[in-house]
Design an enzyme around this catalytic site. Structure first.
Site: not given
Length: 141
Positions: A3, A106, A43, A120, A109
């Site tokens: 991220k 965070n 998401y 994904e 992922h």
């Protein structure tokens, strides 16, 4: 996926090194800016949750490093290397345990199941962006 916090903190190499040292095979890798549309699709299961907007805002705040990894029992291995989602529950020695202190920021992922991983990968990568290659060292891991 690494991220924006990983990119901003210059930790990309360290995190990828940890994944590779475990023996995970990188078959897809790219740096990209995430659109609101892609973030919403990624998401989707969290849309009704109070933290959804924060997730989307964070993942679209800067570039990410999207990856496709391959290994026997890959999802389980990656999730163990990442550590618990909540930094306060992440063990030292895990990626989150060593580099993350806020759940809302965070740093990595990891898909939570084979089904999620398949979904994904299709969201983040075109078929021609996945490279299957002969890993001559695979038997050592």
């Amino acid at each position: 996926m690494l991220k924006p916090g990983v990119v901003n903190r210059r930790l990309v190499g360290e995190v990828i090194e940890r994944l590779e040292k475990k023996g995970l095979k990188i078959i897809g890798l790219k740096m990209m800016h995430v659109s609101n549309e892609l973030a919403s699709e990624h998401y989707a299961e969290h849309k009704e949750k109070p933290f959804y907007t924060e997730l989307v805002d964070y993942i679209t705040s800067g570039p990410v490093i999207a990856m496709v990894l391959e290994a026997d029992d890959c999802v389980t291995l990656v999730r163990k290397l990442c550590g618990a989602t909540k930094p306060s529950e992440s063990q030292p020695g895990t990626i989150r345990g060593d580099y993350c202190s806020h759940t809302s920021h965070n740093i990595i992922h990891a898909s939570d199941s084979e089904e999620s991983a398949e979904r994904e990968v299709k969201l983040w990568f075109k078929e021609e962006e996945i490279f299957d290659w002969n890993d001559t060292c695979a038997h050592w891991y």
